[in-house]
Design a protein around this motif. Sequence first.
Motif, PDB file in Angstrom:
ATOM      1  N   GLY A  53     -26.879  12.417 -11.419  1.00  0.00           N
ATOM      2  CA  GLY A  53     -26.739  13.200 -10.202  1.00  0.00           C
ATOM      3  C   GLY A  53     -26.013  12.441  -9.110  1.00  0.00           C
ATOM      4  O   GLY A  53     -24.957  11.845  -9.345  1.00  0.00           O
ATOM      5  N   THR A  54     -26.573  12.411  -7.919  1.00  0.00           N
ATOM      6  CA  THR A  54     -25.930  11.732  -6.796  1.00  0.00           C
ATOM      7  C   THR A  54     -26.247  10.241  -6.755  1.00  0.00           C
ATOM      8  O   THR A  54     -25.854   9.557  -5.807  1.00  0.00           O
ATOM      9  CB  THR A  54     -26.319  12.393  -5.464  1.00  0.00           C
ATOM     10  N   GLY A  55     -26.948   9.738  -7.755  1.00  0.00           N
ATOM     11  CA  GLY A  55     -26.956   8.314  -8.020  1.00  0.00           C
ATOM     12  C   GLY A  55     -27.963   7.438  -7.314  1.00  0.00           C
ATOM     13  O   GLY A  55     -27.841   6.210  -7.350  1.00  0.00           O
ATOM     14  N   ARG A  80     -20.244  12.291  -4.580  1.00  0.00           N
ATOM     15  CA  ARG A  80     -21.214  11.811  -3.595  1.00  0.00           C
ATOM     16  C   ARG A  80     -21.817  10.477  -4.025  1.00  0.00           C
ATOM     17  O   ARG A  80     -22.001   9.562  -3.211  1.00  0.00           O
ATOM     18  CB  ARG A  80     -22.316  12.865  -3.413  1.00  0.00           C
ATOM     19  N   ALA A  81     -22.126  10.319  -5.312  1.00  0.00           N
ATOM     20  CA  ALA A  81     -22.700   9.078  -5.813  1.00  0.00           C
ATOM     21  C   ALA A  81     -21.768   7.898  -5.559  1.00  0.00           C
ATOM     22  O   ALA A  81     -22.194   6.826  -5.099  1.00  0.00           O
ATOM     23  CB  ALA A  81     -23.000   9.205  -7.311  1.00  0.00           C
ATOM     24  N   ARG A  82     -20.492   8.083  -5.859  1.00  0.00           N
ATOM     25  CA  ARG A  82     -19.526   6.993  -5.668  1.00  0.00           C
ATOM     26  C   ARG A  82     -19.364   6.659  -4.191  1.00  0.00           C
ATOM     27  O   ARG A  82     -19.294   5.476  -3.809  1.00  0.00           O
ATOM     28  CB  ARG A  82     -18.181   7.394  -6.273  1.00  0.00           C
ATOM     29  N   GLU A  86     -20.310   3.035  -2.474  1.00  0.00           N
ATOM     30  CA  GLU A  86     -19.313   2.268  -1.727  1.00  0.00           C
ATOM     31  C   GLU A  86     -19.792   1.993  -0.309  1.00  0.00           C
ATOM     32  O   GLU A  86     -19.661   0.868   0.199  1.00  0.00           O
ATOM     33  CB  GLU A  86     -17.990   3.027  -1.697  1.00  0.00           C
ATOM     34  N   ALA A  87     -20.364   3.015   0.330  1.00  0.00           N
ATOM     35  CA  ALA A  87     -20.856   2.837   1.700  1.00  0.00           C
ATOM     36  C   ALA A  87     -21.986   1.820   1.762  1.00  0.00           C
ATOM     37  O   ALA A  87     -22.107   1.074   2.745  1.00  0.00           O
ATOM     38  CB  ALA A  87     -21.322   4.179   2.263  1.00  0.00           C
ATOM     39  N   GLY A  89     -22.286  -0.692  -0.268  1.00  0.00           N
ATOM     40  CA  GLY A  89     -21.829  -1.982  -0.757  1.00  0.00           C
ATOM     41  C   GLY A  89     -22.398  -2.371  -2.108  1.00  0.00           C
ATOM     42  O   GLY A  89     -22.540  -3.562  -2.405  1.00  0.00           O
ATOM     43  N   VAL A  90     -22.716  -1.373  -2.938  1.00  0.00           N
ATOM     44  CA  VAL A  90     -23.253  -1.650  -4.270  1.00  0.00           C
ATOM     45  C   VAL A  90     -22.066  -1.770  -5.225  1.00  0.00           C
ATOM     46  O   VAL A  90     -21.439  -0.770  -5.580  1.00  0.00           O
ATOM     47  CB  VAL A  90     -24.207  -0.541  -4.735  1.00  0.00           C
ATOM     48  N   SER A  91     -21.768  -2.983  -5.651  1.00  0.00           N
ATOM     49  CA  SER A  91     -20.544  -3.220  -6.414  1.00  0.00           C
ATOM     50  C   SER A  91     -20.758  -3.253  -7.921  1.00  0.00           C
ATOM     51  O   SER A  91     -19.789  -3.146  -8.682  1.00  0.00           O
ATOM     52  CB  SER A  91     -19.906  -4.544  -5.976  1.00  0.00           C
ATOM     53  N   ASN A  92     -21.993  -3.405  -8.367  1.00  0.00           N
ATOM     54  CA  ASN A  92     -22.250  -3.507  -9.814  1.00  0.00           C
ATOM     55  C   ASN A  92     -22.742  -2.184 -10.392  1.00  0.00           C
ATOM     56  O   ASN A  92     -23.596  -2.135 -11.270  1.00  0.00           O
ATOM     57  CB  ASN A  92     -23.261  -4.616 -10.104  1.00  0.00           C
ATOM     58  N   VAL A  93     -22.195  -1.091  -9.882  1.00  0.00           N
ATOM     59  CA  VAL A  93     -22.563   0.242 -10.345  1.00  0.00           C
ATOM     60  C   VAL A  93     -21.291   1.004 -10.662  1.00  0.00           C
ATOM     61  O   VAL A  93     -20.243   0.810 -10.025  1.00  0.00           O
ATOM     62  CB  VAL A  93     -23.409   0.988  -9.287  1.00  0.00           C
ATOM     63  N   ARG A  94     -21.365   1.844 -11.675  1.00  0.00           N
ATOM     64  CA  ARG A  94     -20.207   2.642 -12.083  1.00  0.00           C
ATOM     65  C   ARG A  94     -20.693   4.031 -12.470  1.00  0.00           C
ATOM     66  O   ARG A  94     -21.755   4.176 -13.090  1.00  0.00           O
ATOM     67  CB  ARG A  94     -19.521   1.956 -13.273  1.00  0.00           C
TER      68      ARG A  94
END
Length: 275
Positions: A53-55, A80-82, A86-87, A89-94
């Motif tokens: 979903g929105t992560g 929305r999840a991406r 990004e907002a 600052g979660v960099s280890n998620v795809r």
Amino acid sequence: MIVNDRQAQAWNGYEGRHWAEHHDRYDAVNAGFNAVLLRHVRPGDRVLDVGCGTGQLTRLAAGLCREAVGIDLSAPMLERARATAEADGVSNVRFVRGDAQVHPFPAATFDVALSRFGVMFFADPVAAFTTVGAALRPGGRLAFVCLDDPRRGDLGPVLGTLVPHLPPTDGDGTGVAEPLSLADPDVTRRVLTAAGFTDVDCVPVEAPQVWGRDAEDAAGFLFAWGPVQHQARNLAPAAAARARAALVDALRPHERPDAVRLRGTAWLVTARRPD
């Protein structure tokens, strides 16, 4: 490749847009179940979040592990999840758009697969869980929450007050049958066993669910929720007003000084891919 066309249409249409636009409200409803899932995440894990979903769960898992990947059918929800990742600052998620039933996951890649109410909609549950299992390393874990009988919590009786005011469902499963596809633990055990999992366990869990500021606000949100709108969208204005008023009355007893809280119930299902 997507084979679950009906769910893809729903989650890329009104349902998915509503969740994406009101992601904070849906997270307030479901966030109480995060903790029972996140306890299955270990440092160094690679995590797969199925039906992300929105992560929110994906991002939280990423804070506890090496990498988290979320997969979902819904383009608006993934957008929305991406953006939120990004907002924050979660960099280890795809995030990946795809149908987990047939998605070509790299074999034996993930240590644990999670899902927060995202695995009840598969067109072929055995095939889907077989695919998810193949993406897990030998000994990998599966943990998800799924809906149980809605009468066991507060939401079922609240929604029951709408029955006299809404036309009967057309029986196509939208908003009704598929969310309850794993509500029977015996069915869940058979599905996961057929998909190759072992040590299947189903445990009832509860969490408070915040539906709105007050009864009026919560009723407006619930009335716009996809399963309700599926039945209510063709009501005449007067009939819709009566239905919404009935919902407000049903929610009044659940008002607290800060919010409307319903007791949510679910099954926590855990299993393991054999070594």
